[in-house]
Design an enzyme around this catalytic site. Structure first.
Site, PDB file in Angstrom:
ATOM      1  N   GLN A 159      60.864  81.518   7.371  1.00  0.00           N
ATOM      2  CA  GLN A 159      61.024  80.429   8.335  1.00  0.00           C
ATOM      3  C   GLN A 159      59.844  79.461   8.346  1.00  0.00           C
ATOM      4  OE1 GLN A 159      61.890  82.234  12.111  1.00  0.00           O
ATOM      5  NE2 GLN A 159      64.098  82.101  11.813  1.00  0.00           N
ATOM      6  N   TYR A 175      74.424  76.682   4.815  1.00  0.00           N
ATOM      7  CA  TYR A 175      75.184  75.533   4.337  1.00  0.00           C
ATOM      8  C   TYR A 175      76.676  75.756   4.567  1.00  0.00           C
ATOM      9  CZ  TYR A 175      71.208  73.595   1.743  1.00  0.00           C
ATOM     10  OH  TYR A 175      70.009  73.039   1.388  1.00  0.00           O
ATOM     11  N   ASP A 204      60.264  76.885   5.554  1.00  0.00           N
ATOM     12  CA  ASP A 204      61.598  76.296   5.429  1.00  0.00           C
ATOM     13  C   ASP A 204      61.549  74.778   5.600  1.00  0.00           C
ATOM     14  OD1 ASP A 204      64.251  75.672   5.428  1.00  0.00           O
ATOM     15  OD2 ASP A 204      64.833  77.041   7.031  1.00  0.00           O
ATOM     16  N   ARG A 217      66.674  80.972   3.159  1.00  0.00           N
ATOM     17  CA  ARG A 217      66.545  80.712   4.602  1.00  0.00           C
ATOM     18  C   ARG A 217      66.646  82.041   5.350  1.00  0.00           C
ATOM     19  NH1 ARG A 217      69.802  75.051   5.450  1.00  0.00           N
ATOM     20  NH2 ARG A 217      68.169  74.593   6.939  1.00  0.00           N
ATOM     21  N   SER A 228      64.784  73.063   7.038  1.00  0.00           N
ATOM     22  CA  SER A 228      64.952  73.060   8.491  1.00  0.00           C
ATOM     23  C   SER A 228      63.997  72.095   9.171  1.00  0.00           C
ATOM     24  CB  SER A 228      64.753  74.477   9.048  1.00  0.00           C
ATOM     25  OG  SER A 228      65.808  75.327   8.635  1.00  0.00           O
TER      26      SER A 228
END
Length: 377
Positions: free
Chosen positions: A126, A227, A129, A121, A132
């Protein structure tokens, strides 16, 4: 190369690629085969795929011809896996640290496995991802689901018959899903509080109009990729006390905390649930990895002591059109790293994104953590 887009198993409404992404793959000199009906639950017909240059066929044909199969989930049985050619490349969201046995089966057939949920991440990653993009949807839908089960209004209302107090929402975990849950609950008019072990998210929580519940002394989460991380016994004790005091006043609780490769942290005990008012609702987004509550059952909704507990880690599947659109774009950006200008596939393991995502290459398990789990089994 032939890329096969598979129909997902029953209960999964998303599809790896909608027609707009398939069109771009064709432009990248790829031959795309679609399993008939693969996009129906995401509102994309076989005709839509044919219109952008894809071949539509039954499952057996697609699996037999494809060099790469895009399927979010593992095959449900060894018999189904056997229908794919040996050395097939699989791309999906496989949670490899939790499913080492399935990974080993694929490796034994010389297959290559790319798990998009293993992509780091980072800023550069991005656009790929999937965690997300899908967590954003899960956070939104968790609040909508809670509102549907909650027997009261969310916003404050003043009427001639009297005033209705706003719902009090507690969000445990302020990652992507948690922040979206906060934003959605606030838009619905609730009073929101949020807890996270990472002090760095305090500003984001407060910018959305929520109160941040802080417990000092948390372990450094900077290397955990967004996380949660395991905490000391002393911190867990103080965390439990803080959550217990807050949850007793909450009407809605959304839990989102997970630790890669391990059981989700237990944040809500039976006693905490029993301290909540009858009619309250808990939505546990970490259900598939054990859940954040002591009473969570994955894929089930139960009522305990008057409190509804919804264990659902697959809420993005309930918004299949947009979830598929976002997932497909993540997938496309990843495949662009693998497809050369001549249309041929190439795995450059010097690229940190490719290296992290490709957990198995031509039958060899590359991730040391998965390999260790397999050897210990």
């Amino acid at each position: 190369m032939v890329i096969g887009i598979c129909k997902e198993p029953e209960g999964e409404n998303r599809v790896s690629c909608l027609p707009d992404v398939v069109k771009q793959l064709v432009q990248l000199k790829q031959e795309v085969w679609i399993e008939s009906g693969a996009g129906e639950r995401a509102y994309a017909s076989d005709a839509d795929y044919k219109a952008v240059g894809a071949h539509v066929a039954d499952q057996k044909e697609v699996w037999l011809h494809a060099d790469m199969l895009c399927r979010m989930h593992f095959p449900e049985s060894d018999e189904l896996l056997a229908q794919a050619r040996e050395k097939t490349i699989w791309v999906g969201m496989y949670q490899p640290l939790y499913h080492a046995a399935e990974i080993q089966k694929m490796a034994s057939r010389g297959m290559t496995v790319c798990s998009l949920d293993a992509i780091p991440r980072t800023t550069r990653a991005q656009s790929m991802d999937v965690l997300s993009s899908q967590a954003n949807i899960a956070g939104y839908k968790a609040v909508i689901l809670a509102a549907a089960h909650y027997p009261h209004y969310f916003p404050m209302l003043m009427t001639a018959a009297g005033s209705i107090q706003p719902a009090k929402v507690l969000v445990l975990g302020a990652g992507v899903a948690g922040l979206q849950a906060i934003a959605t609950a606030r838009r619905l008019g609730a009073v929101v509080e949020a807890f996270d072990t990472r002090p760095a998210v305090k500003e984001e929580v407060m910018s959305l109009g929520a109160k941040f519940i802080e417990v000092e002394g948390a372990a450094d989460p900077s290397a955990a990729g967004g996380y949660a991380v395991e905490q000391s016994a002393d911190y867990q004790r103080r965390q439990k006390e803080k959550i217990a005091a807050t949850i007793a006043k909450a009407d809605i609780v959304i839990t989102t905390a997970q630790i890669p490769g391990k059981r989700a942290p237990l944040l809500v005990t039976r006693e905490m649930v029993e301290s909540m008012r009858a009619g309250s609702v808990i939505v546990d987004l970490a259900a598939s990895t054990g859940g954040n509550t002591e009473l969570t059952r994955n894929g089930e909704t139960i009522v305990h002591h008057g409190v509804t507990i919804i264990g659902n880690s697959n809420l993005p599947s309930t918004v299949p059109a947009d979830a598929s659109k976002l997932y497909g774009r993540n997938l496309l950006h990843f495949l662009q790293l693998l497809i050369g200008k001549d249309g041929r596939l190439q795995f450059n393991f010097e690229d940190d994104i490719v290296s992290a995502a490709c957990v198995v290459y031509e039958g060899k398990i590359r991730d040391a953590r998965i390999l260790q789990t397999v050897q210990q089994a």
